[in-house]
Design an enzyme around this catalytic site. Structure first.
Site, PDB file in Angstrom:
ATOM      1  CG  ASP A  81      67.565  33.552  34.527  1.00  0.00           C
ATOM      2  OD1 ASP A  81      68.045  32.571  33.934  1.00  0.00           O
ATOM      3  OD2 ASP A  81      66.801  33.453  35.516  1.00  0.00           O
ATOM      4  CG  ASN A 229      70.132  29.799  37.219  1.00  0.00           C
ATOM      5  OD1 ASN A 229      71.355  29.754  37.237  1.00  0.00           O
ATOM      6  ND2 ASN A 229      69.447  30.150  36.157  1.00  0.00           N
TER       7      ASN A 229
HETATM    8  P1  13P Z   1      63.869  29.426  41.560  1.00  0.00           P
HETATM    9  O1  13P Z   1      63.022  30.641  41.423  1.00  0.00           O
HETATM   10  O2  13P Z   1      63.062  28.191  41.716  1.00  0.00           O
HETATM   11  O3  13P Z   1      64.905  29.570  42.622  1.00  0.00           O
HETATM   12  O4  13P Z   1      64.639  29.236  40.180  1.00  0.00           O
HETATM   13  C1  13P Z   1      65.406  30.303  39.692  1.00  0.00           C
HETATM   14  C2  13P Z   1      65.873  30.030  38.323  1.00  0.00           C
HETATM   15  O5  13P Z   1      66.066  28.906  37.924  1.00  0.00           O
HETATM   16  C3  13P Z   1      66.107  31.200  37.468  1.00  0.00           C
HETATM   17  O6  13P Z   1      66.491  30.858  36.195  1.00  0.00           O
END
Ligand code: 13P
Length: 283
Positions: A81, A229
């Site tokens: 990610d 996400n």
């Molecule tokens: P949050 O931490 O706000 O849930 O977002 C996670 C995210 O978008 C990881 O790419």
């Protein structure tokens, strides 16, 4: 089990739901995510962000996740990610990640396209899925930058150009969501989301899931989102559960203190799986 992300996102698109992508940083949150998705019969993306990858190591992350991809009763895809570097994506592909994100959203459209193309050049021959980002996700980035103001919004003509010229597999969209907890209610531009969805065939990704109300996630899915996400709630639940239980238990050992953490994370993430409507959809 493992199912390619392309197939999972296609099934989600056909079925009108989204695949949850949960961030993990340790074995414990990874176990909690897998256990809950098995109970809910939901496919899942498990995501190590670039900081976790850097500090834990891509090979360790892939090693843990590979067990889940092999043994879980539901489809599991390990994903890198928010990588901000081409070389980190290359290393992830080399150690076996089936999916990576190259986030060049802070650069010009031309550079964003160029970086995605460079990652695709070594990822696609190995069947690895590539996610890009256009527009910006608000809030603090993993690089410590703070994204605010009006420039976050994705532009339809740029989305068309980026997809046509880069061949990206899925696209994170800047439509007003933010990483972390929100001070107020997020103002999500659903109209722009629908316009982007109508303009390009690429599957769309919603970042910043923790602070988005369930009804807004549902609305986003209706308007074209197929991957949601979620990260902050997992880290927050781990830290708060540890803090509370350590204060109450002076005989705790490393194992006894982590079991309640796993249970707490399970209950914390269950609502997002149900909001995504991916439960009961594992095949
Ligand atoms: P949050 O931490 O706000 O849930 O977002 C996670 C995210 O978008 C990881 O790419």
């Amino acid at each position: 089990m493992f199912v390619p992300l392309k197939d999972l996102l296609e099934q989600a698109d056909q079925g009108g739901y989204a695949i949850p992508a949960f961030n993990y940083a340790t074995l414990w949150d990874l176990l909690a995510i897998i256990k809950t998705c098995e109970e809910e019969k939901s496919p899942v993306i498990v995501a190590s962000n670039s900081q976790v990858a850097k500090n834990v190591g891509l090979a360790y992350c892939q090693g843990m996740a590979a067990v889940a991809m092999r043994n879980a009763s539901v489809p599991v895809v390990n994903h890198l990610d928010h990588s901000f570097g081409i070389e980190q994506c290359r290393e992830a592909v080399d150690v076996g990640y089936p999916s990576v994100m190259i986030d060049a959203s802070k650069y010009s459209l031309e550079q964003n396209i160029d970086w995605i193309r460079q990652v695709i050049a070594f990822a696609h021959p190995k069947g690895v899925h590539v996610e890009g980002e256009l527009g910006r996700i608000k809030g603090k980035t993993l690089e410590g930058e703070f994204v605010e103001g009006e420039d976050f919004l994705i532009q339809v003509d740029e989305a068309k150009r980026l997809v046509e010229e880069s061949g990206v597999d899925s696209l994170a969209v800047g439509i007003g969501t933010q990483h972390g907890f929100y001070a107020g209610k997020p103002e999500i531009n659903f109209k722009r989301l629908a316009e982007v969805n109508a303009a390009i065939p690429t599957k769309l990704v919603l970042h910043g899931g923790t602070g988005i109300p369930a009804e807004d996630i549902r609305e986003a899915i209706k308007n074209g989102i197929n991957k949601v996400n979620v990260g902050t709630i997992i880290s927050h639940t781990m830290v708060e559960t540890l803090r509370k239980n350590l204060a109450e238990d002076d005989k705790a050992n490393s194992l006894s203190i982590m079991f309640p953490v796993v249970e707490a994370i399970q209950e914390a993430i269950r609502p997002w799986i149900r909001t995504c409507m991916s439960n009961g959809k594992a095949r």
